[in-house]
Write a protein that holds these residues in place. Structure first.
Motif, PDB file in Angstrom:
ATOM      1  N   ALA A  73      22.558 134.260  18.987  1.00  0.00           N
ATOM      2  CA  ALA A  73      22.440 135.085  20.195  1.00  0.00           C
ATOM      3  C   ALA A  73      21.010 135.132  20.697  1.00  0.00           C
ATOM      4  O   ALA A  73      20.760 135.047  21.904  1.00  0.00           O
ATOM      5  CB  ALA A  73      22.940 136.498  19.900  1.00  0.00           C
ATOM      6  N   VAL A  74      20.050 135.251  19.785  1.00  0.00           N
ATOM      7  CA  VAL A  74      18.640 135.300  20.195  1.00  0.00           C
ATOM      8  C   VAL A  74      18.201 133.948  20.748  1.00  0.00           C
ATOM      9  O   VAL A  74      17.455 133.882  21.732  1.00  0.00           O
ATOM     10  CB  VAL A  74      17.744 135.736  19.020  1.00  0.00           C
ATOM     11  N   ASN A  75      18.660 132.875  20.148  1.00  0.00           N
ATOM     12  CA  ASN A  75      18.334 131.550  20.686  1.00  0.00           C
ATOM     13  C   ASN A  75      18.879 131.385  22.099  1.00  0.00           C
ATOM     14  O   ASN A  75      18.259 130.736  22.950  1.00  0.00           O
ATOM     15  CB  ASN A  75      18.889 130.452  19.774  1.00  0.00           C
ATOM     16  N   LYS A  76      20.042 131.966  22.356  1.00  0.00           N
ATOM     17  CA  LYS A  76      20.602 131.932  23.705  1.00  0.00           C
ATOM     18  C   LYS A  76      19.686 132.676  24.677  1.00  0.00           C
ATOM     19  O   LYS A  76      19.501 132.269  25.826  1.00  0.00           O
ATOM     20  CB  LYS A  76      22.001 132.556  23.717  1.00  0.00           C
ATOM     21  N   PHE A  77      19.088 133.763  24.212  1.00  0.00           N
ATOM     22  CA  PHE A  77      18.138 134.523  25.027  1.00  0.00           C
ATOM     23  C   PHE A  77      16.983 133.626  25.472  1.00  0.00           C
ATOM     24  O   PHE A  77      16.605 133.612  26.645  1.00  0.00           O
ATOM     25  CB  PHE A  77      17.605 135.717  24.229  1.00  0.00           C
ATOM     26  N   PHE A  78      16.426 132.867  24.553  1.00  0.00           N
ATOM     27  CA  PHE A  78      15.291 132.014  24.888  1.00  0.00           C
ATOM     28  C   PHE A  78      15.694 130.864  25.810  1.00  0.00           C
ATOM     29  O   PHE A  78      14.892 130.391  26.602  1.00  0.00           O
ATOM     30  CB  PHE A  78      14.655 131.460  23.613  1.00  0.00           C
ATOM     31  N   SER A  79      16.944 130.429  25.728  1.00  0.00           N
ATOM     32  CA  SER A  79      17.373 129.280  26.524  1.00  0.00           C
ATOM     33  C   SER A  79      17.699 129.616  27.965  1.00  0.00           C
ATOM     34  O   SER A  79      17.697 128.740  28.825  1.00  0.00           O
ATOM     35  CB  SER A  79      18.589 128.613  25.872  1.00  0.00           C
ATOM     36  N   ARG A  80      17.954 130.884  28.287  1.00  0.00           N
ATOM     37  CA  ARG A  80      18.340 131.206  29.665  1.00  0.00           C
ATOM     38  C   ARG A  80      17.728 132.510  30.151  1.00  0.00           C
ATOM     39  O   ARG A  80      18.352 133.296  30.832  1.00  0.00           O
ATOM     40  CB  ARG A  80      19.853 131.235  29.810  1.00  0.00           C
ATOM     41  N   ARG A  81      16.481 132.742  29.819  1.00  0.00           N
ATOM     42  CA  ARG A  81      15.838 134.002  30.152  1.00  0.00           C
ATOM     43  C   ARG A  81      15.326 134.011  31.584  1.00  0.00           C
ATOM     44  O   ARG A  81      14.366 133.346  31.922  1.00  0.00           O
ATOM     45  CB  ARG A  81      14.674 134.252  29.193  1.00  0.00           C
ATOM     46  N   THR A  82      16.007 134.772  32.468  1.00  0.00           N
ATOM     47  CA  THR A  82      15.546 134.979  33.839  1.00  0.00           C
ATOM     48  C   THR A  82      15.860 136.408  34.230  1.00  0.00           C
ATOM     49  O   THR A  82      17.007 136.811  34.272  1.00  0.00           O
ATOM     50  CB  THR A  82      16.236 134.025  34.847  1.00  0.00           C
ATOM     51  N   SER A  83      14.832 137.195  34.574  1.00  0.00           N
ATOM     52  CA  SER A  83      15.038 138.621  34.832  1.00  0.00           C
ATOM     53  C   SER A  83      15.909 138.872  36.054  1.00  0.00           C
ATOM     54  O   SER A  83      16.719 139.790  36.078  1.00  0.00           O
ATOM     55  CB  SER A  83      13.692 139.322  35.008  1.00  0.00           C
ATOM     56  N   LYS A  84      15.801 138.008  37.075  1.00  0.00           N
ATOM     57  CA  LYS A  84      16.592 138.224  38.285  1.00  0.00           C
ATOM     58  C   LYS A  84      18.074 138.067  37.994  1.00  0.00           C
ATOM     59  O   LYS A  84      18.894 138.902  38.383  1.00  0.00           O
ATOM     60  CB  LYS A  84      16.165 137.239  39.377  1.00  0.00           C
ATOM     61  N   SER A  85      18.441 136.980  37.298  1.00  0.00           N
ATOM     62  CA  SER A  85      19.859 136.759  37.002  1.00  0.00           C
ATOM     63  C   SER A  85      20.388 137.832  36.071  1.00  0.00           C
ATOM     64  O   SER A  85      21.537 138.229  36.149  1.00  0.00           O
ATOM     65  CB  SER A  85      20.058 135.378  36.385  1.00  0.00           C
ATOM     66  N   THR A  86      19.543 138.312  35.173  1.00  0.00           N
ATOM     67  CA  THR A  86      19.950 139.385  34.265  1.00  0.00           C
ATOM     68  C   THR A  86      20.340 140.618  35.041  1.00  0.00           C
ATOM     69  O   THR A  86      21.377 141.224  34.807  1.00  0.00           O
ATOM     70  CB  THR A  86      18.802 139.730  33.294  1.00  0.00           C
ATOM     71  N   GLU A  87      19.508 141.005  35.991  1.00  0.00           N
ATOM     72  CA  GLU A  87      19.793 142.220  36.747  1.00  0.00           C
ATOM     73  C   GLU A  87      21.041 142.056  37.596  1.00  0.00           C
ATOM     74  O   GLU A  87      21.837 142.977  37.735  1.00  0.00           O
ATOM     75  CB  GLU A  87      18.596 142.590  37.630  1.00  0.00           C
ATOM     76  N   ILE A  88      21.255 140.875  38.154  1.00  0.00           N
ATOM     77  CA  ILE A  88      22.469 140.625  38.932  1.00  0.00           C
ATOM     78  C   ILE A  88      23.698 140.843  38.069  1.00  0.00           C
ATOM     79  O   ILE A  88      24.640 141.542  38.433  1.00  0.00           O
ATOM     80  CB  ILE A  88      22.469 139.180  39.496  1.00  0.00           C
ATOM     81  N   ARG A  89      23.698 140.255  36.865  1.00  0.00           N
ATOM     82  CA  ARG A  89      24.863 140.357  35.997  1.00  0.00           C
ATOM     83  C   ARG A  89      25.149 141.795  35.600  1.00  0.00           C
ATOM     84  O   ARG A  89      26.278 142.256  35.648  1.00  0.00           O
ATOM     85  CB  ARG A  89      24.657 139.502  34.739  1.00  0.00           C
ATOM     86  N   TYR A  90      24.107 142.523  35.211  1.00  0.00           N
ATOM     87  CA  TYR A  90      24.346 143.872  34.719  1.00  0.00           C
ATOM     88  C   TYR A  90      24.611 144.868  35.839  1.00  0.00           C
ATOM     89  O   TYR A  90      25.314 145.858  35.646  1.00  0.00           O
ATOM     90  CB  TYR A  90      23.195 144.316  33.826  1.00  0.00           C
TER      91      TYR A  90
END
Length: 250
Positions: free
Chosen positions: A111-128
């Protein structure tokens, strides 16, 4: 430096997650811990983390109460829970990842490796923000998010024709002809679509029966989808689609 916050009313579980993270990721620092929703709001606002390990159920509420209490969400969330129930349906596609207790070291690392592979704050906020909207909607699960490598699509399950396995990914075929590659397995999609309208007909195929036009029940059975696609039905999965046709759910 990557800042992490751990939120779990089970202190033993929290400490285990903390140990796994610190032992395996030298660039992650645990900047805060919380054991309730009220504590979590304060800790998150004060520390502004990059990633949060979040238990679903807590004494004074749940993780969705926490999400509602935050003005914005610009961090990734890895949900950790004992309950594979309504909460899981809501978070599987919106969350970075989710882990069922008892916590497994390899799942945390993945799960943490997935964090490093797709870390973008804008897309994160859109999803949540979409997730928060769904939680306020009486029709939970009305929309889901399909995270591809290039974009995040918000779609209705009714517009998903089928999902096809592609190793650890799935190709999602939409009614408008678009195909989206999503980093979820068919097994995960089966849980997300906890609905008789979506059935597994083969190791490689999960279909929306709304788009089936014909089922050929022979030794080598198959279904014909709207648009003319012909998909195999495995012997072990044949009963799944037979039960749908017999009950007139299409």
């Amino acid at each position: 430096m990557i800042k992490a916050v751990l939120i779990d009313d089970d202190r033993a579980s929290l400490m285990l997650v903390k140990k796994i993270v610190l032992d395996n990721f030298k660039n992650i620092y645990v900047v805060g811990e919380a054991f309730s929703v009220s504590e979590a709001v304060s800790v998150i606002n004060e520390t502004k983390p990059d990633i949060v390990f979040l238990d679903v159920e807590m004494p004074d509420g749940n993780s969705f109460d926490l999400l509602r209490a935050l003005d914005s969400i610009n961090f990734e969330i890895i949900f950790i829970t004992t309950y594979d129930q309504y909460a899981i349906k809501a978070i599987k596609l919106s969350a970075l990842d989710y882990i069922l207790k008892p916590v497994n070291k390899l799942e945390i690392i993945k799960a943490v490796n997935k964090f490093f592979s797709r870390r973008t704050s804008k897309s994160t906020e859109i999803r949540y923000n979409v997730l928060k909207g769904e939680l306020h909607d009486e029709e939970k699960g009305k929309t889901i998010i399909l995270p591809s490598t290039k974009e995040f699509l918000v779609v209705s399950p009714n517009d998903i024709v089928r999902c096809q396995s592609d190793s650890y990914y799935s190709k999602v075929y939409l009614s408008d002809g678009k195909v989206v590659m999503v980093s979820k397995t068919l097994k995960q999609f089966e849980h997300i679509f906890d609905d008789s309208k979506f059935i597994r007909i083969h190791n490689s195929h999960l279909i929306n029966v709304k788009y089936v036009v014909q089922f050929i029940n022979t030794k080598e059975s198959h279904v014909v989808m709207k648009g003319g696609e012909i998909l195999p039905v495995s012997r072990r999965k044949k009963e799944n689609i037979l039960s749908v046709f017999k009950s007139s759910k299409i």
